[in-house]
Design a protein around this motif. Sequence first.
Motif, PDB file in Angstrom:
ATOM      1  N   MET A   1       0.743  -1.236  -0.072  1.00 60.08           N
ATOM      2  CA  MET A   1      -0.119  -0.002  -0.079  1.00 60.08           C
ATOM      3  C   MET A   1       0.953   1.350   0.134  1.00 60.08           C
ATOM      4  O   MET A   1       1.785   1.511   0.716  1.00 60.08           O
ATOM      5  CB  MET A   1      -0.765  -0.061   1.142  1.00 60.08           C
ATOM      6  CG  MET A   1      -1.993  -1.195   1.306  1.00 60.08           C
ATOM      7  SD  MET A   1      -2.930  -0.922   2.887  1.00 60.08           S
ATOM      8  CE  MET A   1      -4.050  -2.364   2.516  1.00 60.08           C
ATOM      9  N   SER A   2       0.752   2.105  -0.978  1.00 61.49           N
ATOM     10  CA  SER A   2       1.399   3.270  -1.185  1.00 61.49           C
ATOM     11  C   SER A   2       0.756   4.764  -0.049  1.00 61.49           C
ATOM     12  O   SER A   2       1.504   5.489   0.165  1.00 61.49           O
ATOM     13  CB  SER A   2       1.618   3.752  -2.556  1.00 61.49           C
ATOM     14  OG  SER A   2       0.200   4.302  -2.828  1.00 61.49           O
ATOM     15  N   GLY A   3      -0.435   4.501   0.194  1.00 63.57           N
ATOM     16  CA  GLY A   3      -0.916   5.453   0.981  1.00 63.57           C
ATOM     17  C   GLY A   3      -1.516   6.521   0.367  1.00 63.57           C
ATOM     18  O   GLY A   3      -1.307   6.624  -0.887  1.00 63.57           O
ATOM     19  N   GLN A   4      -2.588   7.213   0.724  1.00 65.09           N
ATOM     20  CA  GLN A   4      -3.253   8.181   0.272  1.00 65.09           C
ATOM     21  C   GLN A   4      -2.974   9.688   1.083  1.00 65.09           C
ATOM     22  O   GLN A   4      -3.230   9.549   2.281  1.00 65.09           O
ATOM     23  CB  GLN A   4      -4.815   8.119   0.243  1.00 65.09           C
ATOM     24  CG  GLN A   4      -5.115   6.998  -0.690  1.00 65.09           C
ATOM     25  CD  GLN A   4      -5.023   7.189  -2.030  1.00 65.09           C
ATOM     26  OE1 GLN A   4      -5.211   8.315  -2.549  1.00 65.09           O
ATOM     27  NE2 GLN A   4      -4.750   6.039  -2.832  1.00 65.09           N
ATOM     28  N   ALA A   5      -2.150  10.574   0.343  1.00 65.82           N
ATOM     29  CA  ALA A   5      -1.798  11.874   1.204  1.00 65.82           C
ATOM     30  C   ALA A   5      -2.839  12.883   1.075  1.00 65.82           C
ATOM     31  O   ALA A   5      -3.163  13.231  -0.069  1.00 65.82           O
ATOM     32  CB  ALA A   5      -0.416  12.231   0.704  1.00 65.82           C
ATOM     33  N   VAL A 238       8.506   9.851   2.145  1.00 66.01           N
ATOM     34  CA  VAL A 238       8.690   9.252   3.483  1.00 66.01           C
ATOM     35  C   VAL A 238       8.970   7.721   3.308  1.00 66.01           C
ATOM     36  O   VAL A 238       8.290   7.327   2.397  1.00 66.01           O
ATOM     37  CB  VAL A 238       7.650   9.269   4.555  1.00 66.01           C
ATOM     38  CG1 VAL A 238       7.868   8.478   5.720  1.00 66.01           C
ATOM     39  CG2 VAL A 238       7.109  10.608   4.865  1.00 66.01           C
ATOM     40  N   ILE A 239      10.074   7.266   3.887  1.00 61.58           N
ATOM     41  CA  ILE A 239      10.414   5.987   3.348  1.00 61.58           C
ATOM     42  C   ILE A 239      10.318   5.125   4.675  1.00 61.58           C
ATOM     43  O   ILE A 239      10.479   5.386   5.875  1.00 61.58           O
ATOM     44  CB  ILE A 239      11.991   5.813   2.967  1.00 61.58           C
ATOM     45  CG1 ILE A 239      12.841   6.310   4.278  1.00 61.58           C
ATOM     46  CG2 ILE A 239      12.197   6.573   1.733  1.00 61.58           C
ATOM     47  CD1 ILE A 239      14.430   6.092   3.972  1.00 61.58           C
ATOM     48  N   VAL A 252       6.701   6.551   0.161  1.00 64.02           N
ATOM     49  CA  VAL A 252       5.664   7.412   0.116  1.00 64.02           C
ATOM     50  C   VAL A 252       6.189   8.781  -0.465  1.00 64.02           C
ATOM     51  O   VAL A 252       6.429   9.613   0.296  1.00 64.02           O
ATOM     52  CB  VAL A 252       4.876   7.326   1.449  1.00 64.02           C
ATOM     53  CG1 VAL A 252       3.612   8.007   1.219  1.00 64.02           C
ATOM     54  CG2 VAL A 252       4.410   6.082   1.992  1.00 64.02           C
ATOM     55  N   PRO A 253       5.368   8.747  -1.650  1.00 55.60           N
ATOM     56  CA  PRO A 253       5.804  10.211  -2.356  1.00 55.60           C
ATOM     57  C   PRO A 253       4.889  11.296  -1.563  1.00 55.60           C
ATOM     58  O   PRO A 253       3.701  11.099  -1.494  1.00 55.60           O
ATOM     59  CB  PRO A 253       5.734  10.009  -3.793  1.00 55.60           C
ATOM     60  CG  PRO A 253       4.707   8.958  -3.912  1.00 55.60           C
ATOM     61  CD  PRO A 253       4.930   7.897  -2.552  1.00 55.60           C
ATOM     62  N   LEU A 254       5.318  12.617  -1.557  1.00 54.95           N
ATOM     63  CA  LEU A 254       4.530  13.767  -1.197  1.00 54.95           C
ATOM     64  C   LEU A 254       4.965  14.892  -1.933  1.00 54.95           C
ATOM     65  O   LEU A 254       5.845  15.034  -2.692  1.00 54.95           O
ATOM     66  CB  LEU A 254       4.880  13.968   0.364  1.00 54.95           C
ATOM     67  CG  LEU A 254       4.407  13.079   1.360  1.00 54.95           C
ATOM     68  CD1 LEU A 254       5.080  13.178   2.529  1.00 54.95           C
ATOM     69  CD2 LEU A 254       2.861  13.147   1.553  1.00 54.95           C
ATOM     70  N   PRO A 255       3.710  15.931  -2.545  1.00 55.75           N
ATOM     71  CA  PRO A 255       4.122  16.904  -3.189  1.00 55.75           C
ATOM     72  C   PRO A 255       4.968  18.045  -2.704  1.00 55.75           C
ATOM     73  O   PRO A 255       4.278  19.251  -2.747  1.00 55.75           O
ATOM     74  CB  PRO A 255       2.745  17.428  -3.656  1.00 55.75           C
ATOM     75  CG  PRO A 255       1.663  16.721  -2.468  1.00 55.75           C
ATOM     76  CD  PRO A 255       2.304  15.576  -1.936  1.00 55.75           C
ATOM     77  N   SER A 256       5.777  17.766  -1.758  1.00 57.03           N
ATOM     78  CA  SER A 256       6.668  18.700  -1.045  1.00 57.03           C
ATOM     79  C   SER A 256       7.851  18.217  -1.103  1.00 57.03           C
ATOM     80  O   SER A 256       8.240  17.252  -0.458  1.00 57.03           O
ATOM     81  CB  SER A 256       6.047  19.214   0.291  1.00 57.03           C
ATOM     82  OG  SER A 256       6.889  20.191   1.157  1.00 57.03           O
ATOM     83  N   VAL A 298      -1.846  11.126   5.977  1.00 53.76           N
ATOM     84  CA  VAL A 298      -1.690  10.017   4.815  1.00 53.76           C
ATOM     85  C   VAL A 298      -2.238   8.585   5.621  1.00 53.76           C
ATOM     86  O   VAL A 298      -2.007   8.387   6.524  1.00 53.76           O
ATOM     87  CB  VAL A 298       0.067   9.586   4.875  1.00 53.76           C
ATOM     88  CG1 VAL A 298       0.140   8.268   3.622  1.00 53.76           C
ATOM     89  CG2 VAL A 298       0.950  10.837   4.180  1.00 53.76           C
ATOM     90  N   THR A 299      -3.072   8.238   4.837  1.00 48.94           N
ATOM     91  CA  THR A 299      -3.998   7.093   5.106  1.00 48.94           C
ATOM     92  C   THR A 299      -3.822   5.892   4.353  1.00 48.94           C
ATOM     93  O   THR A 299      -2.813   6.035   3.364  1.00 48.94           O
ATOM     94  CB  THR A 299      -5.436   7.493   5.252  1.00 48.94           C
ATOM     95  OG1 THR A 299      -6.019   7.889   3.806  1.00 48.94           O
ATOM     96  CG2 THR A 299      -5.684   8.594   6.289  1.00 48.94           C
ATOM     97  N   GLU A 300      -4.244   4.668   4.775  1.00 48.72           N
ATOM     98  CA  GLU A 300      -4.397   3.495   3.820  1.00 48.72           C
ATOM     99  C   GLU A 300      -2.981   2.938   3.781  1.00 48.72           C
ATOM    100  O   GLU A 300      -2.544   2.773   2.804  1.00 48.72           O
ATOM    101  CB  GLU A 300      -4.730   3.670   2.642  1.00 48.72           C
ATOM    102  CG  GLU A 300      -6.384   4.169   2.385  1.00 48.72           C
ATOM    103  CD  GLU A 300      -6.920   4.245   1.253  1.00 48.72           C
ATOM    104  OE1 GLU A 300      -6.405   3.658   0.060  1.00 48.72           O
ATOM    105  OE2 GLU A 300      -8.040   5.087   1.277  1.00 48.72           O
TER     106      GLU A 300
END
Length: 324
Positions: A1-5, A238-239, A252-256, A298-300
């Motif tokens: 699961m990569s997560g939902q940000a 985040v790793i 987990v990639p983030l747009p920042s 970040v969920t899931e």
Amino acid sequence: MSGQALKLNVPHLYLGEGPHWQEDLQALLYVDVFNKAICRYFYNTGRQQVLHIDDGGKAKTVTLAVPVEGWKDIYLVTVGNAITIVEWKETDPNHHKVNPTVIEVVLQDSHFNDGKCDSHGRLWAGTMGPQDEAGELLGKYMGGLYRFDSNLNLTKCIDKVSVSNGMTWSPDKSKFYYIDSEAFSVDVFDYDDLTGIISNRRVALDYKKANLGEDIPDGMTCDRDGNLWVANFKGGKVINIDPITGQILRKVPLPSKNVTSVCWGGYDYSTLFVTSGKMRLTDEEVEAMPQAGATFAVTELGTKGLPPHAFKPDHTLLKEKMQI
């Protein structure tokens, strides 16, 4: 699961840091470092409170805030190189100022950086050397890692630190994980939970050997399975690390770009809250990355964290320090 940000509806910060889930308020506590403010976001209602720390201009930073156990509305806050106490009520105005009570100062270090409390309520907080106006470090090995005990004694546990940053403990409390950002590694110590003594330092993940490019390890937390979650400054992600094998389990990639710290929260601790900043970004980079400096939920992710700990002082001693 990569997560939902999901980006929280809060202001984007030059440097957001120190996320801490406050279960009794169902609120995310974090700091606006160079604006010298503590922020509180009530997750269920969207209400935001900002408490500006007014110390007469002596310090340039506010880097962490944690609740004081057994004392409603009282927080332990690091202001520059001082450990202070402030009162902050849920009924206070959404924006106001407070003058802190200084209870301890580390005179030889420039200022505190990241920190959190262990299961016995001892505050672990690290320091770093001075920075220039752009936030660049002016000298290495000028900081340390300190333990602030319930008797209000301050003990240096690690010397010659450049940028003391993320820390967390294994679920069984036998391991202490620690980051000096300039060392580009996540280190692990054996941990004596009863005494708070750390020993036998070794590397859990070497960033250079892991081919993480220009990523800088920053804030960190642990999930209930014993795996680490590390914010990557300059890395936009985040790793998730297995500290036993040193394997990166997922990213987990983030747009920042400049991701600063992480903590678990939400009603069941399945939400990973992530802070970030615009520090060291050019105007062009900020324009190209409109969510720079945002705070995320970040969920899931398929796992959960454990509740954080508050500072647990000898209340009699603390009252004497505060002269109340």
